[in-house]
Design an enzyme around this catalytic site. Sequence first.
Site, PDB file in Angstrom:
ATOM      1  N   LYS A 317       0.811  -1.229   0.000  1.00 24.44           N
ATOM      2  CA  LYS A 317       0.000   0.000   0.000  1.00 24.44           C
ATOM      3  C   LYS A 317       0.843   1.278   0.000  1.00 24.44           C
ATOM      4  O   LYS A 317       0.461   2.280  -0.599  1.00 24.44           O
ATOM      5  CB  LYS A 317      -0.945   0.009   1.199  1.00 24.44           C
ATOM      6  CG  LYS A 317      -2.019  -1.066   1.114  1.00 24.44           C
ATOM      7  CD  LYS A 317      -2.970  -1.006   2.284  1.00 24.44           C
ATOM      8  CE  LYS A 317      -3.954  -2.167   2.221  1.00 24.44           C
ATOM      9  NZ  LYS A 317      -5.012  -2.071   3.192  1.00 24.44           N
ATOM     10  N   ASP A 355      -9.760   2.379   2.056  1.00 27.69           N
ATOM     11  CA  ASP A 355      -9.700   1.668   3.339  1.00 27.69           C
ATOM     12  C   ASP A 355     -10.336   2.465   4.467  1.00 27.69           C
ATOM     13  O   ASP A 355     -11.118   1.948   5.252  1.00 27.69           O
ATOM     14  CB  ASP A 355      -8.242   1.383   3.741  1.00 27.69           C
ATOM     15  CG  ASP A 355      -7.704   0.109   3.121  1.00 27.69           C
ATOM     16  OD1 ASP A 355      -8.521  -0.752   2.744  1.00 27.69           O
ATOM     17  OD2 ASP A 355      -6.477  -0.027   3.008  1.00 27.69           O
TER      18      ASP A 355
END
Length: 533
Positions: A317, A355
């Site tokens: 990420k 997220d």
Amino acid sequence: MESTSLSLSGIGMNNGGGGGMGTNSTLICAPIMGKTIDEMFIDMAKAKEIGVDIVEIRLDYLSIFHPRKDLQILIQNCTMLTLFTYRPKWEGGEFEGHDSIRLEALKYAMELGADYIDVELQVAHEFISSLDEKTRGKSKIIVSSHNYHATPSVEEIGDLVARIQSTGADIVKIATTAVDVTDVARMFQIIVHSQVPFIGLVMTERGLISRLLCPKYGGYLTFGTLEEGVVSAPGQPTIKDLLDKYNLRHIGPDTKVFGIIGKPVGHSKSPLLFNKAFKSVGFNGVYVPFLVDDLAKFLATYASADFAGFSCTIPHKEAALQCCDEVDPIAKLIGAVNTIVRRPSDGKLIGYNTDYIGAISAIEDGMRGSNKIYQGTGSPLAGKLFVVIGAGGAGKALAYGAKEKGARVVIANRTYERARELADLVGGEAVTLAQLETFRPEDGMILANTTSIGMQPKIEETPIPKHALGAYALVFDAVYTPKVTRLLLEAEESGATVVTGVEMFIGQAYEQYERFTGLPAPKELFRETMSKL
């Protein structure tokens, strides 16, 4: 090995695939590896019921084999297309006898009307030149080469194709091994430009996409197993997954490819979720797992418009932030990207973070659903002490999201330096994971685990001991395999409201789906799919 950038957009199938149903002609083949003829017939019946096109009868797996009698029984009683393989030890099979015994059996299978036989390149020239027209009959000969160590360069694979063709093969089969997911791009490049029927597969989990996407590039055949784990080569998926999870029958040259980039990635439920959604609305896309070691190399290799979007998970990420051409301001602030979309107008990669939306909304819903935690209006996180375990991409997303909602943030991490770094970024406190065991400045706190501690297969692990959970009103775990982790089980026993990673997963998936497709997310279908897992 050189890295080949894959720019195959718009290239159709040009190598005469088999006869499957749906929008492509790639055959689905099940290896039959019974130790007895009876076991083989049981597996053939299963294969027929599941919907395969062809069975590969692995004669080298039979513990007792009488060629004259057994081949007649097998060919006369099989109602599907048959492929006979009698693989020697020296090419990764089970047969340890003399080659002449194997080759005689394959010749006899052809005389009896086998649809296909597979013979290894090393013996193919001699074998094929010994056949007369009567023996050859209508049988098609697959000449195969297996490399159990690596995937050669495009030039080397090209030379291998020429060598196989020169034997008089009807179909070329090359199986190599993926050391890196980018190795598969070389195989796709060869398949799509092949003028002959071609089976090109790349073994191991890093090569899985060669088996899933071969209809897109015109592969003649792909293998799937009847049962999980019972494979004839490393990395084979199940037939059920090929048909139901990946909708293999509906993949064609124009199918857009999406997928999850991670390491590990095999546990992900995303392929099931997205492919169900794509199928439900008739969207021409497929979503696959990419086991990626080097993100920059992966994105540089799969750079065509066909590779339209990616979900990004642990540990990529933060690296994704550097690899995108443009990054959404919120993702930049968080320092992590979990969604990459290729902009159709110019092919640039745009990074987002969904997220924090998924996690924070799930936690807020959990708090609103519990009267003992919250009864007001506005965000229930406002003024709460919010403890985040983990300082990676997901940790940053939650810390930022909680801060934005007015919470007081504490970061707990194994290494204090990483915790301090993130705490400074969001204006919060930092503690080590060890200190968290006795950390109790107040009751009614919120705890969010963003690490992979407790994820399958290490389900007995937990980031914080049970005795330390009494101070928390709500506990959230980003891990969703298993759905209820040890942390959540013990938190519930300690009296806390629990929010599973499934809730976060669904929330962030809504957002990703809409960015990938430009269509509204089928929320009911997402929830229904996840509830059945």
